[in-house]
Design a protein around this motif. Structure first.
Motif: not given
Length: 408
Positions: A314-343
Motif C-alpha cells: 500500500r505504497q500510496y496510502e501509507t506514504t500519505k498518512t506518514i507525510c500528513e502526520c508530520a504536516g507534509g503534503v504528498v503527491k496525488p495518486q496520478n503523480m505518485f512515484k512508486y518504488i519499483i526496484k529494490s530500495a
C-alpha cells in the motif's frame, strides 16, 4: 481696440487645449479604475473557486490540501483514508491495476505467480496499521513548520530504505518547500535518518548523534519507525545480519538451544553493534521486542511506527498518512512515484541479484506463511513464548500456523 477674428480663433483654440487634456486624464483614471475592479473581481472569483475545490494556492504539488489528522487520531481515520484510495475500488483486477498505476508491465509468469488482493488482505489485514498516530498532532503543534523534519528509524531489514525513498520522492513540508523552492530533499524536510541514527535505539536519542547531524535539532525530527513481521524479519537477519552476531548458520533463527541434559531450553544470546557500541540481548526475539518497545513504551517524543508490509502493498496510502502526520503534503495518486526496484542500493546489502523489487516482493510476501514459519519446533515454540504478544497484536501480525495434528 476691437479684437480681430484671427485673434479670437487663436484664443479659443488655446483655451480648449487644457480642457481636452483634462477629459483625457479622466478617461484614463476611469479605465484604470475599471480594470482594477475587474481584476479584483476575478481574484475574488479565483479565491472562491479555490476554496470551493479545497485547493491550496501554495500547495507545492498544486493538489488538494490534505486533511491533517486532528487530536483524536486513531485507526479509524487511517482506515477511512485507506478506503478512499483502496485499490479494490479502481478495477475488477486490483492487483493488475496497482502495477499499471506504478508503470510496471507484467509478464505471464508474474501474472501467474502474483497473489490476489484477497490473499494479501488475509495476511496483512484490510487497512494499514500504525502506532503513534496520536502523537502526530503533538509534533505539529510543538515544532514550527520551517523546523519540521522526518527521518527513518528501525531495525536492520525492516524497510528503512524503502520508507526513505518513498518519502523523498513523494512528500514535502510545504512551508520548507516554499522557503527553499530549489533546495534538496532534506531542505524540504525529508531526511535519510533522524539525527541520532536510524538503527540507533531510541534510548540513545539524547546522547548519540550520527555523523554530519551535529547541527540538526533532534526534537524537530519525527522518527518514522519501520517494523516487519518478526518471523520474516528473523529469516532476513539470518541471511544478512549486518552487525548482529549469534550462532545461526546451521539453524535459523536459533532462538534457543537444548541444555545438555535435554530438559531445558536456553535462549541464544545476540550481540549487536548499535550507536558505535556492542549491546547484548537475550535472543533475536528479545532484540526485536526491545528495539520497538523503546519507542512505544519509553519514548517521550512524537513517533510513528509503520509496517514494512504496508509500505510494500500500500505504497500510496501509507506514504500519505506518514507525510500528513508530520504536516507534509504528498503527491496525488496520478503523480505518485512508486518504488519499483529494490530500495536497497549500494554495497553492504547482500548480493544485488538477491535484492527484492516490487514484483518479487508481492510474490514472496503475498503467500501464506509456511507451517511454523519454516522454523524448527524449538524455535517456533520459543518465538511464540518470547515475542511480545501485545506489540504483535497492535500491529496486526499473526503467528504462522502450527503443524497439523495427524491422527494415529
Amino acid at each position: 481696440m476691437p479684437t480681430s477674428n484671427t485673434q479670437r480663433v487663436r484664443k479659443s483654440s488655446s483655451s480648449s487645449t487644457p480642457i481636452f487634456i483634462l477629459h483625457a486624464h479622466k478617461i484614463v483614471v476611469f479605465c484604470s479604475a475599471a480594470i482594477f475592479i475587474c481584476l479584483f473581481a476575478v481574484n475574488l472569483f479565483l479565491v472562491a473557486d479555490l476554496e470551493k475545490q479545497n485547493i491550496d494556492a501554495n500547495d507545492p504539488w498544486q493538489i488538494q490540501t490534505p486533511a491533517i489528522h486532528k487530536n483524536n487520531v486513531n485507526d479509524n481515520q487511517a482506515e477511512s483514508d485507506q478506503n478512499d484510495n483502496n485499490i479494490n475500488n479502481t478495477s475488477t483486477n486490483p492487483v493488475i491495476d496497482y502495477f499499471r498505476r506504478a508503470g510496471v508491465e507484467l509478464d505471464n509468469d508474474s501474472l501467474e505467480s502474483l497473489p490476489t488482493w484477497s490473499q494479501i488482505e488475509s495476511i496483512i489485514g484490510k487497512k494499514p496499521m500504525f502506532r503513534g498516530l496520536d502523537t502526530c498532532e503533538t509534533f505539529r503543534q510543538s515544532v514550527p513548520p520551517l523546523g519540521r523534519m522526518l527521518g527513518s528509524a528501525g531495525m536492520f531489514n525492516s524497510g528503512t530504505n524503502l520508507v526513505t525513498r518513498l518519502m523523498k520522492e513523494n512528500c514535502v513540508i510545504p512551508e520548507r518547500f516554499n522557503k527553499w523552492p530549489n533546495g534538496s530533499k532534506e531542505d524540504y524536510g525529508i531526511r535519510w535518518q533522524c539525527p541520532w541514527g536510524k538503527h540507533t535505539p531510541a534510548n540513545f536519542k539524547n546522547n548519540h548523534t550520527a555523523p554530519k547531524n551535529e547541527e540538526i535539532m533532534k526534537d524537530h525530527c519525527l522518527p518514522i519507525v519501520t517494523v516487519r513481521n518478526p518471523f520474516d524479519w528473523m529469516v532476513s537477519m539470518c541471511n544478512i545480519p549486518y552487525t548482529a552476531r549469534w550462532p545461526h548458520h546451521r539453524i535459523c533463527p536459533h532462538l534457543v538451544e537444548i541444555s545438555s541434559n535435554g530438559k531445558k531450553k536456553v535462549p541464544v544470546g545476540v550481540k549487536v553493534k548499535l550507536a558505535e557500541q556492542w549491546l547484548n540481548f537475550d535472543s533475536l526475539a528479545d532484540l526485536w521486542n526491545e528495539f520497538y518497545a523503546q519507542y512505544y513504551r519509553d519514548f517521550e517524543y512524537p513517533y510513528l511506527i509503520v509496517r514494512f508490509e504496508d509500505l510494500t502493498f500500500r505504497q500510496y496510502e501509507t506514504t500519505k498518512t506518514i507525510c500528513e502526520c508530520a504536516g507534509g503534503v504528498v503527491k496525488p495518486q496520478n503523480m505518485f512515484k512508486y518504488i519499483i526496484k529494490s530500495a536497497k542500493q549500494g554495497p553492504g546489502h547482500g548480493k544485488v541479484s538477491e535484492r527484492t523489487g516490487m514484483v518479487e516482493a508481492w510474490i514472496k510476501y503475498g503467500q501464506p506463511k509456511q507451517v511454523k514459519g519454516g522454523f524448527s519446533d524449538e524455535d517456533y515454540d520459543a518465538a511464540i513464548e518470547l515475542l511480545s504478544h501485545e506489540f504483535m497484536e497492535s500491529m496486526g501480525y499473526k503467528y504462522p500456523p502450527p503443524a497439523p495434528i495427524t491422527s494415529l
